[in-house]
Design a protein around this motif. Structure first.
Motif, PDB file in Angstrom:
ATOM      1  N   VAL A  20      -4.974   5.899  -0.970  1.00  0.00           N
ATOM      2  CA  VAL A  20      -6.523   5.336  -0.624  1.00  0.00           C
ATOM      3  C   VAL A  20      -7.444   6.701  -0.919  1.00  0.00           C
ATOM      4  CG1 VAL A  20      -8.370   4.714   0.813  1.00  0.00           C
ATOM      5  CG2 VAL A  20      -6.077   3.857   1.274  1.00  0.00           C
ATOM      6  N   SER A  21      -8.130   6.623  -1.935  1.00  0.00           N
ATOM      7  CA  SER A  21      -8.742   7.812  -2.524  1.00  0.00           C
ATOM      8  C   SER A  21      -9.998   7.488  -3.124  1.00  0.00           C
ATOM      9  CB  SER A  21      -8.036   8.780  -3.294  1.00  0.00           C
ATOM     10  OG  SER A  21      -7.437   7.985  -4.441  1.00  0.00           O
ATOM     11  N   ASP A  22     -10.877   8.511  -3.611  1.00  0.00           N
ATOM     12  CA  ASP A  22     -12.088   8.158  -4.457  1.00  0.00           C
ATOM     13  C   ASP A  22     -11.212   8.440  -5.908  1.00  0.00           C
ATOM     14  OD1 ASP A  22     -11.707  10.897  -4.949  1.00  0.00           O
ATOM     15  OD2 ASP A  22     -13.347  11.517  -4.030  1.00  0.00           O
ATOM     16  N   PHE A  23     -12.402   8.140  -6.820  1.00  0.00           N
ATOM     17  CA  PHE A  23     -11.706   7.913  -8.166  1.00  0.00           C
ATOM     18  C   PHE A  23     -11.244   9.290  -8.782  1.00  0.00           C
ATOM     19  CE2 PHE A  23     -12.655   6.679 -12.984  1.00  0.00           C
ATOM     20  CZ  PHE A  23     -11.686   5.903 -12.931  1.00  0.00           C
ATOM     21  N   LEU A  24     -11.961  10.511  -8.445  1.00  0.00           N
ATOM     22  CA  LEU A  24     -11.362  11.729  -8.841  1.00  0.00           C
ATOM     23  C   LEU A  24      -9.828  12.133  -8.326  1.00  0.00           C
ATOM     24  CD1 LEU A  24     -14.654  13.751  -8.801  1.00  0.00           C
ATOM     25  CD2 LEU A  24     -13.523  12.822 -10.842  1.00  0.00           C
ATOM     26  N   ALA A  25      -9.703  11.907  -6.871  1.00  0.00           N
ATOM     27  CA  ALA A  25      -8.496  11.910  -6.422  1.00  0.00           C
ATOM     28  C   ALA A  25      -7.455  10.781  -6.926  1.00  0.00           C
ATOM     29  CB  ALA A  25      -8.919  11.859  -4.814  1.00  0.00           C
ATOM     30  N   TYR A  26      -7.914   9.932  -7.240  1.00  0.00           N
ATOM     31  CA  TYR A  26      -6.942   8.934  -7.847  1.00  0.00           C
ATOM     32  C   TYR A  26      -6.194   9.259  -9.063  1.00  0.00           C
ATOM     33  CZ  TYR A  26      -5.688   5.086 -11.019  1.00  0.00           C
ATOM     34  OH  TYR A  26      -4.933   4.236 -11.712  1.00  0.00           O
ATOM     35  N   GLY A  27      -7.124   9.963  -9.791  1.00  0.00           N
ATOM     36  CA  GLY A  27      -6.678  10.675 -11.116  1.00  0.00           C
ATOM     37  C   GLY A  27      -5.733  11.817 -10.836  1.00  0.00           C
TER      38      GLY A  27
ATOM     39  N   LYS B 251      13.679  -7.056   0.777  1.00  0.00           N
ATOM     40  CA  LYS B 251      13.969  -8.144   1.844  1.00  0.00           C
ATOM     41  C   LYS B 251      14.833  -7.333   2.989  1.00  0.00           C
ATOM     42  CE  LYS B 251      13.485 -12.083  -0.942  1.00  0.00           C
ATOM     43  NZ  LYS B 251      14.445 -13.427  -1.133  1.00  0.00           N
ATOM     44  N   GLU B 252      15.580  -6.329   2.829  1.00  0.00           N
ATOM     45  CA  GLU B 252      16.334  -5.717   3.744  1.00  0.00           C
ATOM     46  C   GLU B 252      15.419  -4.769   4.519  1.00  0.00           C
ATOM     47  OE1 GLU B 252      20.098  -2.753   4.492  1.00  0.00           O
ATOM     48  OE2 GLU B 252      19.637  -3.616   2.303  1.00  0.00           O
ATOM     49  N   PHE B 253      14.435  -4.109   3.722  1.00  0.00           N
ATOM     50  CA  PHE B 253      13.567  -3.460   4.755  1.00  0.00           C
ATOM     51  C   PHE B 253      12.843  -4.040   5.534  1.00  0.00           C
ATOM     52  CE2 PHE B 253       9.488  -1.340   5.068  1.00  0.00           C
ATOM     53  CZ  PHE B 253       9.708   0.124   5.288  1.00  0.00           C
ATOM     54  N   ALA B 254      12.177  -5.346   5.048  1.00  0.00           N
ATOM     55  CA  ALA B 254      11.294  -6.111   5.651  1.00  0.00           C
ATOM     56  C   ALA B 254      11.735  -6.868   6.926  1.00  0.00           C
ATOM     57  CB  ALA B 254      10.797  -6.993   4.709  1.00  0.00           C
ATOM     58  N   ALA B 255      13.140  -7.038   6.776  1.00  0.00           N
ATOM     59  CA  ALA B 255      13.775  -7.721   7.707  1.00  0.00           C
ATOM     60  C   ALA B 255      13.840  -7.054   9.397  1.00  0.00           C
ATOM     61  CB  ALA B 255      15.419  -7.950   7.569  1.00  0.00           C
ATOM     62  N   GLU B 256      13.547  -5.663   9.137  1.00  0.00           N
ATOM     63  CA  GLU B 256      13.441  -4.903  10.418  1.00  0.00           C
ATOM     64  C   GLU B 256      12.020  -4.723  10.793  1.00  0.00           C
ATOM     65  OE1 GLU B 256      13.319  -3.250  13.443  1.00  0.00           O
ATOM     66  OE2 GLU B 256      15.464  -3.424  13.243  1.00  0.00           O
ATOM     67  N   PRO B 257      11.465  -5.265  11.632  1.00  0.00           N
ATOM     68  CA  PRO B 257       9.750  -5.258  12.027  1.00  0.00           C
ATOM     69  C   PRO B 257       9.407  -3.829  12.412  1.00  0.00           C
ATOM     70  CG  PRO B 257      10.608  -6.972  13.055  1.00  0.00           C
ATOM     71  CD  PRO B 257      12.178  -6.322  12.519  1.00  0.00           C
ATOM     72  N   CYS B 258      10.454  -3.092  12.994  1.00  0.00           N
ATOM     73  CA  CYS B 258      10.088  -1.795  13.542  1.00  0.00           C
ATOM     74  C   CYS B 258       9.946  -0.555  12.030  1.00  0.00           C
ATOM     75  CB  CYS B 258      10.814  -1.170  14.306  1.00  0.00           C
ATOM     76  SG  CYS B 258      10.961  -2.202  16.042  1.00  0.00           S
ATOM     77  N   ASN B 259      10.333  -1.075  10.937  1.00  0.00           N
ATOM     78  CA  ASN B 259      10.137  -0.083   9.982  1.00  0.00           C
ATOM     79  C   ASN B 259       8.777   0.109   9.548  1.00  0.00           C
ATOM     80  OD1 ASN B 259      12.983   0.257   9.556  1.00  0.00           O
ATOM     81  ND2 ASN B 259      13.232  -1.240   7.849  1.00  0.00           N
ATOM     82  N   VAL B 260       8.302   1.177   9.089  1.00  0.00           N
ATOM     83  CA  VAL B 260       6.832   1.472   8.978  1.00  0.00           C
ATOM     84  C   VAL B 260       6.294   1.580   7.645  1.00  0.00           C
ATOM     85  CG1 VAL B 260       5.118   3.309   9.704  1.00  0.00           C
ATOM     86  CG2 VAL B 260       7.136   3.063  10.935  1.00  0.00           C
ATOM     87  N   ARG B 261       5.316   1.022   7.411  1.00  0.00           N
ATOM     88  CA  ARG B 261       4.389   0.808   6.240  1.00  0.00           C
ATOM     89  C   ARG B 261       3.285   1.932   6.309  1.00  0.00           C
ATOM     90  NH1 ARG B 261       7.548  -3.582   7.449  1.00  0.00           N
ATOM     91  NH2 ARG B 261       7.756  -5.131   5.787  1.00  0.00           N
ATOM     92  N   LEU B 262       3.320   3.012   5.364  1.00  0.00           N
ATOM     93  CA  LEU B 262       2.390   3.893   5.321  1.00  0.00           C
ATOM     94  C   LEU B 262       1.336   3.895   4.221  1.00  0.00           C
ATOM     95  CD1 LEU B 262       4.931   6.938   6.006  1.00  0.00           C
ATOM     96  CD2 LEU B 262       3.288   6.057   7.569  1.00  0.00           C
ATOM     97  N   GLY B 263       0.158   4.378   4.277  1.00  0.00           N
ATOM     98  CA  GLY B 263      -0.935   4.649   3.268  1.00  0.00           C
ATOM     99  C   GLY B 263      -1.227   6.177   3.267  1.00  0.00           C
ATOM    100  N   LEU B 264      -1.408   6.713   2.200  1.00  0.00           N
ATOM    101  CA  LEU B 264      -1.743   7.948   2.069  1.00  0.00           C
ATOM    102  C   LEU B 264      -3.199   7.973   1.686  1.00  0.00           C
ATOM    103  CD1 LEU B 264       0.328  10.880   0.630  1.00  0.00           C
ATOM    104  CD2 LEU B 264      -1.515  10.567  -0.425  1.00  0.00           C
TER     105      LEU B 264
END
Length: 552
Positions: free
Chosen positions: A429-436, A322-335
């Motif tokens: 986010v990846s295909d099945f082989l990269a997921y492994g 909740k402390e992280f989410a309280a700052e709207p400018c904090n960034v959520r990343l996907g790889l």
């Protein structure tokens, strides 16, 4: 005083007289003839004309060619008219920043009207806010290297390619570099193109004649990157404490190729682009700073998933931290990562693996656009890294840990304030082989399904001797789903009434992988007969992806 203001005050003419040459009968307008007369009188009074006795012709066909005969210029203007957007007579003794007309986009009222100046201000940050090239000229001592680089860029943004050209030296360099990248033009072709442009331009032009010289003009805008030597077999990075060995401590492979004249060339290099400066730049640019708060400031209809922040993973993360989410400018990343062959099917076999990060704070229309797909790693080939992918991810993971635990001071351009920006890697986010490769769970064999695991209903084909998962996942459908009772569309004469296998909690999964080896510790991978986990992923046991799902 600018010329069209002189005309307004002394002759009471329309400010746009320069581009209203002919009347409805194709005769010269009286106002245009008087304006040309006033233009020549004004120019003849300038100091530069008194010294050189030459006047540049501003007609639409001449490239500001100097003539001794003033009447020739008058005739050219009567026949062809003025060159486009030449409201400010900069090549005839008029200053750039004096008395511009309100709303006149072609005249420069200051630094803010030049988009390339704005680009420089965004790139160098708030420490140079309020400075301009006039301040550079008034300095009493040599500025420090970073400030000098800033002023040099600013001067190039204001310096025309040649006298009378509407394009600045920096704008031309930016466009040439962009075309080279956009269409993958070879360096030698760009050298020929820039050399041709220099020949076409007037003699006293600032045009560069090589691509290397063009790139130097943009050097101040580049983002940092690192080249890290890698063991040819992917055992380790020659990085930090291991940066000095000449041979790999694990496999004893030579680090460098043997070249003549004693030159050392690494056999393999990892290219790493830090993500922190790119995220900071998103908040330093006015065009993107508001978009980075889109996930908070744009309400959406309940029950409709229009953005990843509407999903269960995002909401679970916000409830957990909740402390992280309280700052709207904090960034959520996907790889995201996957392998590709840069040489295509016709070239030699080579597998290169880019690793891309995406900030999901942005709106749905932007977060998947090319400018916001941040290339963070280029993992070299020629072979796939497979189980050794974690070795190459070490610099990125260390930076992500820093962004999670400490953060980075970032300038918020709209509020003109600094804040501590933190970031979290929420998913991959990846295909099945990269997921492994990312998770450490093998995607081959009977237990390959990461949902069913040891409760799988897979079987081996009688004649093909291949593993198949046909009709193994009807058990995940709702109990009243019509497909569960279908005996002809799936396995013959079989209905499915069994519930789905239990879903493991984060603690249960951590218990399974906590004793497994880590690739970065140079340990051999081992597979347990009861499950398909082969290693402890670099993301597990850290405050990154694993913590978001309770795995640490």
């Amino acid at each position: 005083m600018v010329m069209y203001l002189c005309v307004d005050l002394e002759m009471n003419l329309d400010p746009d007289w320069m581009y209203k040459r002919l009347d409805s009968d194709n005769y010269l307008r009286e106002t245009f003839v008087e304006g040309v007369k006033e233009f020549i009188t004004y120019t003849c009074e300038r100091e530069y004309y008194k010294q050189s006795k030459l006047m540049n012709c501003p007609c639409i066909k001449c490239k500001l060619v100097p003539y001794k005969d003033v009447d020739t210029i008058r005739i050219h203007l009567y026949m062809h008219g003025f060159r486009p957007n030449y409201y400010c007579w900069s090549c005839h003794g008029e200053e750039y920043f004096e008395g511009t007309r309100e709303g006149d986009e072609s005249s420069s009222s200051g630094l803010d009207s030049n988009p390339y100046t704005n680009m420089i201000m965004d790139a160098f940050g708030p420490q140079f806010e309020g400075l301009n090239e006039e301040g550079f000229q008034n300095l009493e001592e040599e500025p420090h290297p970073e400030a000098k680089k800033f002023f040099d860029m600013l001067l190039n943004a204001q310096k025309p390619l040649y006298d009378g050209c509407k394009e600045s030296l920096l704008s031309v360099a930016s466009r040439v570099t962009n075309l080279k990248c956009e269409y993958n033009i070879p360096h030698r072709a760009v050298d020929g193109f820039t050399s041709l442009m220099r020949d076409i331009c007037p003699e006293k032009s600032n045009m560069t004649d090589t691509f290397r010289a063009t790139k130097k003009l943009l050097k101040g805008l580049e983002l940092p990157h690192q080249k890290i030597d890698v063991c040819p077999n992917g055992c380790l990075l020659f990085w930090k404490d291991q940066s000095h060995p000449q041979n790999c401590p694990v496999c004893n492979e030579d680090r460098y190729k043997k070249k003549a004249k004693g030159k050392r060339v690494p056999k393999k290099q990892l290219i790493y682009f830090p993500v922190t400066p790119r995220l900071q730049r998103l908040y330093a640019v006015k065009a993107t700073v508001t978009e980075m708060r889109w996930h908070v400031e744009n309400p959406r209809e309940e029950g409709i998933m229009a953005h990843p922040c509407d999903g269960e993973v995002w909401k679970h993360f916000d409830n957990t931290y909740k402390e992280f989410a309280a700052e709207p400018c904090n960034v959520r990343l996907g790889l995201c990562t996957d392998g590709f062959s840069p040489f295509g099917n016709s070239g030699k076999s080579y597998s290169c693996w880019p690793v891309i990060l995406t900030p999901y704070n942005l709106s749905p229309g932007l977060c998947m656009k090319r400018p916001f797909l941040f290339l963070s790693l280029i993992i070299p080939g020629p072979k796939s890294p497979k189980g050794k992918l974690d070795v190459y991810l070490q610099p990125l993971v260390e930076e992500l840990k820093q962004l999670w635990n400490v953060g980075a001071m970032t300038y918020y351009v709209s509020k003109k304030q600094n804040f501590n920006m933190k970031a979290a890697l929420v998913w991959t986010v990846s295909d099945f082989l990269a997921y492994g490769m990312l998770s450490g769970c093998s995607t081959a064999g009977r237990l390959a399904c990461p949902y069913c695991m040891e409760n799988t209903k897979s079987f081996t084909l009688k004649h093909g001797h291949k593993q198949t998962w046909f009709d193994c996942h009807r058990q995940f459908l709702p109990e009243d789903h019509v497909f569960r009772k279908n005996k002809s569309g799936f396995t013959k004469n079989k209905a499915e009434y069994s519930p789905p296998p239990p879903r493991f909690s984060g603690d249960e999964l951590w218990e399974r992988v906590s004793h497994l080896p880590k690739t970065i510790d140079h340990c051999e991978l081992a597979r347990d007969k009861t499950h398909n986990w082969m290693k402890q992923s670099i993301f597990l046991g850290t405050s990154l992806l694993a913590k978001a799902f309770g795995l640490a």
